[in-house]
Design a protein around this motif. Structure first.
Motif, short mmCIF file in Angstrom:
data_model
loop_
_atom_site.label_atom_id
_atom_site.label_comp_id
_atom_site.label_asym_id
_atom_site.label_seq_id
_atom_site.Cartn_x
_atom_site.Cartn_y
_atom_site.Cartn_z
N SER A 43 1.61 -5.75 -3.87
CA SER A 43 1.51 -4.30 -3.70
C SER A 43 2.86 -3.63 -3.47
O SER A 43 2.97 -2.42 -3.57
CB SER A 43 0.53 -3.97 -2.57
N GLN A 44 3.88 -4.42 -3.22
CA GLN A 44 5.22 -3.82 -3.10
C GLN A 44 5.69 -3.30 -4.45
O GLN A 44 6.40 -2.29 -4.53
CB GLN A 44 6.19 -4.88 -2.57
N LEU A 45 5.31 -3.98 -5.52
CA LEU A 45 5.70 -3.58 -6.87
C LEU A 45 4.84 -2.45 -7.39
O LEU A 45 5.30 -1.56 -8.07
CB LEU A 45 5.50 -4.74 -7.86
N ASN A 46 3.56 -2.54 -7.13
CA ASN A 46 2.63 -1.66 -7.80
C ASN A 46 1.39 -1.51 -6.94
O ASN A 46 0.34 -2.04 -7.24
CB ASN A 46 2.26 -2.27 -9.16
N GLY A 47 1.56 -0.78 -5.85
CA GLY A 47 0.48 -0.67 -4.88
C GLY A 47 -0.57 0.33 -5.31
O GLY A 47 -0.43 1.00 -6.32
N ASP A 48 -1.62 0.41 -4.52
CA ASP A 48 -2.65 1.41 -4.70
C ASP A 48 -2.43 2.44 -3.59
O ASP A 48 -2.28 2.07 -2.42
CB ASP A 48 -4.02 0.71 -4.54
N PRO A 49 -2.41 3.75 -3.92
CA PRO A 49 -2.15 4.74 -2.86
C PRO A 49 -3.15 4.68 -1.68
O PRO A 49 -2.86 5.21 -0.62
CB PRO A 49 -2.24 6.09 -3.57
N SER A 90 1.05 -11.11 -15.47
CA SER A 90 2.35 -10.80 -14.89
C SER A 90 2.33 -9.43 -14.24
O SER A 90 2.29 -8.40 -14.91
CB SER A 90 3.42 -10.84 -15.99
N GLU A 91 2.39 -9.40 -12.90
CA GLU A 91 2.29 -8.13 -12.18
C GLU A 91 3.45 -7.20 -12.51
O GLU A 91 3.32 -5.99 -12.49
CB GLU A 91 2.20 -8.35 -10.66
#
Lengths: 398, 398
Positions: free
Chosen positions: A30-36, B112-113
């Motif tokens: 979630s650091q790369l591409n978290g959910d708000p 791949s995230e």
């Protein structure tokens, strides 16, 4: 109660209200591409595929990588936290099989970015897993759940926002003694940033434009950073600023007038512009109550500004505030294409909005005030102390 | 050349190489829910629906909200930047119609995230727009494009990483004089954080565990924060630390031994563990070259550790580093389910990897070194100065 506990509890009630069996927030790295929505469900970022599940009948379950298990357990918000070593698939499949939900809400939305947390790759992963269970047709958008959860502020959330506002108002009070002719927008902005540091709070948005500072008649659009333009007597100066306290934001604007030598008050045209903005805020706030649509409130302020002879402001009247300075789905906005359905939602108790009409006084600058209100069952209540008078700055260079 | 110009130029070549007509990065309100590839395409967050398009025949176009247009234009990376007022739909449809691409790559990936940037709501938006054009069947995953772009480091990127490593090595050098029996893990961690501040750099990952500091035999798993445990003579101490310089990370580990009174060197079992790790790093680095699979490199270090009589490390041998401390798709990892296809990719020129085997010396602590290397056509080249000797700390309390 911690915010996570408060919000997870609230989520159970919201699922009941909307009659949705099961809501899954599904994230990885979630650091790369978290959910708000994740900060409402977990106190820190998660690494592996992680599912946070709330059900209509009040079950709460998290399935996370082993290293994250303890952190999630310590929130006390979940009946059970499964920490996996091998993979999330088996525990998640087993649980869903046992639950057999008829509606499964996932965090995607075409219209509301704040509800659009799942990536397409993660959606595909979950879709295929649900297909193995014969449940892939039961997927629905969680937009209304996520919107409700974000916008119905709990006590703790409201207290954090109030504290952020209090700090912001103190900083606005202090900058009043700092603003002087000859100083630049950049210098004033730096003062505000330094003040935020002394309070130990973050800025509420992108530091480049927090605060935004505009002085004089040739002020650029709302999204530009402060420049080396000098403050001069006769200028209207406005500032847009907010801080983040314990994760919650303020977002406020104030308008200043720089007196010319010998002037005791602002010229008539500036006073008229200011009075128009004050009236627009008062009347739109007075009309706010649960059930009224956002666009109806926007229209009140917009027509006051236009009928007073000014161009209409090129943006919505107000947005929600929460963990982001622009938060929530429902908007006090006009029915313009770019706002999609956001202006068509009814107001609800517990929503926190800005009210921020704007107008240009030719040859002077932009007059704009941004207040913050909360919707209660009896109507809007101001969280900020509304600016009722222009802040007058003496013409002396020192 | 700016990084954005370098990377957009590189993207054109990658599209040609993979024979993909058109690559679209599609984001909105990127502060809330950005795409991990966005910093390679734009210098700041964008607000409205924004499309960054690169084509196989070398066209580059951005379609963004009006307020973002100038910022994107100033990168010099795009042939044309369209700033819209009403909406993105018409300019995007017109351009795609004219382009008529047969393959349209979007940033989604199950495996791949780092390549999974588009939200499901944004995917649906684009899907429906492409459907109106009869092109929805042409969508493919951009995983290989995004992977290649992230992992083939340009000169500027390599220089930034080298600088981050240089700062990290200096801080490791300085902490050597700070570590003393009686001090706690927390104190040592604070020293490292303070040092990063004096260099004006950010920490490379979550501050709670950057650095991670572990002293003595009872050290917890790799993801736990430093605690009040005191350093004692006879302890092996290890630290995992990295900084971010101009957006690029270092990620390194070093091992220290705390001498007991009268000791001149570490005991034999600690020296053996350390020598095993050094050997594992040297031999795996020696085998790295373009075309070799990540899992083959992992296997070399893993078998050296196991054959020396230690448990195998419960994680991959090394990961890529870039804008994140864990970056890229290809991994020096074992073929375990949780790593999906990542260990099965061949190494490529320009990839930057960590090499970080680990083992436990019973009664002493964890020995682990993490070096950083870049893959060149002639093999791996060390970017860090490899630790070849245990760092010995004198037993004196002061």
């Amino acid at each position: 109660m911690s915010i996570i506990k408060e919000k997870v509890k609230q989520a159970k009630q919201i699922l009941k209200e909307f009659d949705v069996d099961c809501w899954i927030t599904f994230v990885r790295e979630s650091q790369l591409n978290g959910d708000p929505i994740l900060p409402f469900l977990a106190p820190a970022d998660v690494t592996w595929h992680s599912a946070f599940i709330v059900t209509k009948d009040g079950q709460t379950k998290a399935i996370v990588g082993l290293y994250d298990q303890k952190t999630i357990e310590e929130t006390g918000a979940y009946d059970e936290v499964i920490g996996f070593v091998e993979g999330f698939r088996e525990p998640l499949k087993n649980y869903l099989q046992q639950l057999n939900p008829q509606k499964i809400a996932l965090n995607y939305s075409v219209d509301s970015e704040i509800c659009d947390g799942i990536t397409h790759g993660m959606f595909l992963t979950l879709f295929h897993l649900l297909k193995e269970l014969g449940m892939e047709q039961r997927i629905i958008s969680a937009e209304q759940i996520v919107s409700a959860l974000r916008q119905r502020k709990t006590k703790t959330e409201i207290n954090h926002i109030k504290k952020a506002i209090e700090i912001t108002e103190t900083i606005f009070e202090r900058v009043t003694h700092f603003i002087k002719p000859g100083k630049t927008e950049k210098l004033v902005a730096q003062f505000m940033k330094d003040q935020a540091k002394t309070f130990g709070v973050e800025l509420a948005w992108e530091p480049l434009v927090c605060p935004a500072v505009f002085t004089g008649p040739e002020t650029a659009g709302a999204h530009y950073a402060p420049i080396d333009r000098k403050i001069e007597p006769g200028h209207v100066l406005n500032m847009d600023f907010g801080v983040r306290y314990e994760g919650y934001c303020s977002d406020m604007q104030r308008t200043f007038y720089i007196l010319e030598p010998g002037q005791q008050e602002a010229p008539a045209e500036v006073k008229k512009g200011f009075a128009t903005i004050v009236q627009a805020i008062e009347e739109s706030a007075r009309a706010m109550r649960p059930g009224v649509l956002g666009k109806e409130i926007d229209a009140i302020a917009r027509s006051i500004v236009v009928e007073a002879g000014y161009d209409e402001f090129p943006h919505g009247l107000g947005h929600q505030v929460g963990r982001f300075s622009h938060d929530g789905t429902a908007l006090l906005g006009p029915p313009w294409e770019k706002y999609a359905k956001k202006p068509f939602y009814p107001l609800e108790e517990g929503m926190v909005f800005t009210i921020e009409p704007r107008l240009t006084v030719e040859g002077r600058g932009v007059v704009t005030i941004e207040e913050m209100v909360i919707v209660t069952k009896n109507g809007a209540q101001f969280l900020s102390h509304p600016q009722k008078e222009l802040i007058l700055i003496s013409a002396n260079e020192r």
